[in-house]
Write an enzyme that holds these catalytic residues in place. Structure first.
Site, PDB file in Angstrom:
ATOM      1  CG  ASP A   1      -3.461   3.874  -3.232  1.00 40.02           C
ATOM      2  OD1 ASP A   1      -4.405   2.624  -3.636  1.00 40.02           O
ATOM      3  OD2 ASP A   1      -3.221   4.185  -2.527  1.00 40.02           O
ATOM      4  CD  GLU A   2      -5.877  -0.794  -1.927  1.00 38.56           C
ATOM      5  OE1 GLU A   2      -5.815  -1.471  -1.225  1.00 38.56           O
ATOM      6  OE2 GLU A   2      -6.767  -0.579  -1.787  1.00 38.56           O
TER       7      GLU A   2
ATOM      8  CG  ASP B   1      -2.003   1.209   1.323  1.00 38.92           C
ATOM      9  OD1 ASP B   1      -2.148   1.245   0.081  1.00 38.92           O
ATOM     10  OD2 ASP B   1      -2.789   1.411   2.260  1.00 38.92           O
ATOM     11  CG  MET B   2       1.903   2.740  -3.947  1.00 35.29           C
ATOM     12  SD  MET B   2       3.506   2.497  -3.779  1.00 35.29           S
ATOM     13  CE  MET B   2       4.311   3.744  -3.360  1.00 35.29           C
TER      14      MET B   2
END
Length: 417
Positions: free
Chosen positions: A139-140, A45-46
């Site tokens: 983003d994940e 996860d960013m």
């Protein structure tokens, strides 16, 4: 009885997913009746993704509270840096509220194309470590690295390599959760942000669930949490004080998942290239809208976006959903399932417009949205359209799409707009 095989052994020299797939060997891991292999799932996860990308592109923003969202005060926050979060700003918060909490913040518009570009770089990195990469959002992603320890090292080593490579390639940090299943891996990745690395071992799952607050379960919002508290539920394992039937009677199939998750159970596989479940678009107005004609113009614009994406991705859908947010922030949705799947702008708009008329709205609205779900893959041939109106609409939509592809979106606009 046939043997079961797991495709997961790979050559470390490969540098992209295409080469990786060619290097995969078949590793026999279990036979019918033997104990199933223990899974190792990673959730990457960013950290504050949109805001972090903006700071990489503009180094002078380092250390400053950065808030990414729509251009007007009526828009919502899409992402906030950790400095902004210290002021109480969080995603989905109205921009006007964020400005009250953090008046000196740096407010920037959403640059989705840029975020998608960086996302593609990240996914390419992840695919070096497993052919089973499921992108959950921009983003994940989940990775199944079961059976790779002899080649890649232990899961913790893999996670550290991923974090290091993403930082080197993009300048961004990420948090990684490692667990026996997707549900727990996602929870773990959120526990020590930013740049965290949390491992939930299989023999620690029950202890972990006894200590995990119920609000940390993905999908448990404020309303659900209130319901749980009326039953004296504080931690995830408290949910197991009631039977599975108790929860399915109240929440249907979701109740069974809820019960399983409370025990740390999740059998869902990591699916590479998983199919979308819906396509949607929505618009927050610069001013509250009370006129139904004006509202339908905004609605038509969102329908065009959804219809074009359906046709571009070669999907059709049967269920049309209308979303309305009132000036007081109350949200309602209404859905209708068609007899035949569609990708035509006209049919989607007629259905959504009909749902809007049935609501009989007599108060101001701040947002309208539309979604298409119950999808099928593969656009049917025009000859299969039994309705001449549908056939005409489909031809019109596809012609407009081709013109816009060649000359730009603004070269042609429909009457309602």
């Amino acid at each position: 009885m046939p043997n079961f095989y797991f495709i997961h052994q790979m050559n470390l020299s490969v540098k992209n997913a295409e080469h990786l797939q060619k290097q995969i060997k078949v590793v026999k891991i279990s036979k019918m009746g033997e104990k199933p292999v223990k899974r190792n799932i990673l959730h990457v996860d960013m950290d504050a993704f949109y805001a972090s990308v903006e700071r990489v592109d503009r180094p002078e923003l380092a250390g400053k509270p950065v808030i990414v969202g729509g251009g007007g005060n009526r828009s919502v926050v899409s992402a906030a840096s950790y400095e902004a979060r210290d002021y109480g700003v969080h995603s989905a918060m109205p921009i006007f509220k964020a400005r009250q909490l953090c008046p000196d913040g740096i407010y920037l518009p959403v640059r989705m194309q840029r975020y998608k570009q960086v996302s593609r770089q990240i996914m390419k990195i992840l695919m070096r470590y497993s052919p089973l990469v499921e992108q959950a959002s921009v983003d994940e992603a989940y990775l199944d690295i079961t059976g790779t320890a002899n080649l890649l090292g232990c899961p913790k080593t893999v996670a550290k390599k991923i974090k290091r490579n993403i930082l080197k390639k993009t300048g961004l940090t990420c948090s990684v959760g490692i667990a026996p299943n997707k549900f727990l891996a996602k929870i773990a990745s959120d526990l020590q942000k930013p740049s965290g690395l949390v491992i939930i071992a299989e023999n620690e799952v029950q202890k972990f669930m006894r200590l995990l607050p119920a609000k940390k379960i993905p999908g448990v919002g404020a309303k659900t949490l209130n319901i749980l508290q009326t039953y004296g539920i504080r931690t995830a394992s408290d949910i197991l004080n009631f039977s599975e039937k108790f929860w399915t009677d109240r929440f249907g199939k979701a109740g069974k998942d809820f019960f399983d998750h409370a025990g740390g159970i999740d059998h869902s596989p990591v699916l590479s290239g998983s199919e979308p479940k819906s396509f949607s678009a929505e618009k927050t107005f610069s001013h509250d809208v009370g006129d139904i004609t004006e509202l339908k113009k905004y609605l038509f614009d969102q329908v065009e976006r959804v219809g074009r994406e359906l046709r571009k991705r070669k999907y059709m859908g049967r269920t049309i959903t209308l979303k309305i947010k009132f000036a007081d922030f109350k949200i309602i949705t209404r859905s209708r399932t068609l007899q035949v799947s569609t990708f035509t702008t006209g049919t989607i708009f007629e259905t959504a417009s009909s749902l809007l008329d049935e609501l009989g709205i007599n108060r101001k609205i701040r947002l309208v949205g539309v979604g298409v779900s119950n999808l099928t893959r593969g656009v049917r041939q025009l000859a299969l359209f039994t309705d001449k109106k549908d056939e005409k609409q489909a031809r019109l939509d596809q012609t407009i799409d081709r013109i816009r592809d060649a000359f730009g979106k603004e070269i042609i606009r429909r009457g309602p707009l």
